[in-house]
Design an enzyme around this catalytic site. Structure first.
Site, PDB file in Angstrom:
ATOM      1  N   ASP A  34      32.217   4.082 110.136  1.00  0.00           N
ATOM      2  CA  ASP A  34      33.414   4.306 109.326  1.00  0.00           C
ATOM      3  C   ASP A  34      33.647   3.174 108.334  1.00  0.00           C
ATOM      4  O   ASP A  34      34.781   2.740 108.126  1.00  0.00           O
ATOM      5  CB  ASP A  34      34.647   4.442 110.233  1.00  0.00           C
ATOM      6  CG  ASP A  34      34.561   5.648 111.153  1.00  0.00           C
ATOM      7  OD1 ASP A  34      33.904   6.625 110.773  1.00  0.00           O
ATOM      8  OD2 ASP A  34      35.156   5.601 112.237  1.00  0.00           O
ATOM      9  N   CYS A  35      32.592   2.690 107.709  1.00  0.00           N
ATOM     10  CA  CYS A  35      32.643   1.526 106.838  1.00  0.00           C
ATOM     11  C   CYS A  35      32.306   1.938 105.404  1.00  0.00           C
ATOM     12  O   CYS A  35      31.587   2.911 105.189  1.00  0.00           O
ATOM     13  CB  CYS A  35      31.625   0.495 107.350  1.00  0.00           C
ATOM     14  SG  CYS A  35      31.444  -0.976 106.341  1.00  0.00           S
ATOM     15  N   GLY A  36      32.794   1.193 104.436  1.00  0.00           N
ATOM     16  CA  GLY A  36      32.438   1.447 103.048  1.00  0.00           C
ATOM     17  C   GLY A  36      30.941   1.349 102.815  1.00  0.00           C
ATOM     18  O   GLY A  36      30.405   1.949 101.880  1.00  0.00           O
ATOM     19  N   THR A  38      28.707   2.353 105.060  1.00  0.00           N
ATOM     20  CA  THR A  38      28.028   3.347 105.902  1.00  0.00           C
ATOM     21  C   THR A  38      26.963   4.152 105.146  1.00  0.00           C
ATOM     22  O   THR A  38      25.911   4.445 105.720  1.00  0.00           O
ATOM     23  CB  THR A  38      29.060   4.268 106.587  1.00  0.00           C
ATOM     24  OG1 THR A  38      29.904   3.458 107.415  1.00  0.00           O
ATOM     25  CG2 THR A  38      28.392   5.331 107.447  1.00  0.00           C
TER      26      THR A  38
END
Length: 160
Positions: A34-36, A38
């Site tokens: 759930d990361c920028g 990803t």
């Protein structure tokens, strides 16, 4: 001490002796769903596909230490990576990369390749470590460095 002296649990919970990768170039990455960053899973898979038959392997280590961006369990992480990014490179069970509970592998990697201004702490998801065929750490790369930007270094290490 070498990267190949460590073990880790794979995403299915089995113990993997990293010595099985002796003689290969490794790209070790702490990941999150759930990361920028990803979408880098796609680039990591592309690099893996390009080099897996030439002696390089990508190893993904999910981590929930940065903004709680990996809240899923192992089965969900594996399914997410496969469904959304076609990941076929080896994934491992969630680990801590910083603090007292940091996985011994990441303690080693941080010591061998400190970050900016000599800091050992990993700053965010998708920090990358490139490992030579002999198990020594070649270099640390920031999360902003795309997997595709490492192709030249991987080719250089494969030629050594």
């Amino acid at each position: 001490m070498s990267t190949f002296d460590f073990t880790a649990q794979d995403i299915a919970g089995s113990t993997v002796d990293l010595s099985k990768y002796k003689g290969k170039v490794l790209l070790i990455v702490n990941t999150a769903s759930d990361c920028g960053f990803t979408p880098q899973y796609k680039g990591l898979e592309k690099v893996y596909e390009q080099f897996k038959d030439k002696g390089a392997v990508v190893l993904g280590f999910p981590c929930n230490q940065f903004g709680g961006q990996e809240p899923k369990g192992e089965a969900e992480i594996g399914a997410f990576c496969e469904k959304n990014f076609g990941v076929t490179f080896p994934l491992f069970s969630k680990v801590d990369v910083n603090g007292a509970g940091a996985h011994p592998l990441f303690q080693h990697l941080k010591k061998e390749a400190p970050g900016l201004l000599g800091t050992q702490a990993i700053k965010w998801n998708f920090t990358k470590f490139l490992i030579k065929k002999d198990g020594s750490v070649y270099k640390r790369y920031s999360p902003q460095t795309s997997p595709e930007e490492l192709v030249g270094d991987i080719e250089k290490l494969l030629a050594e």
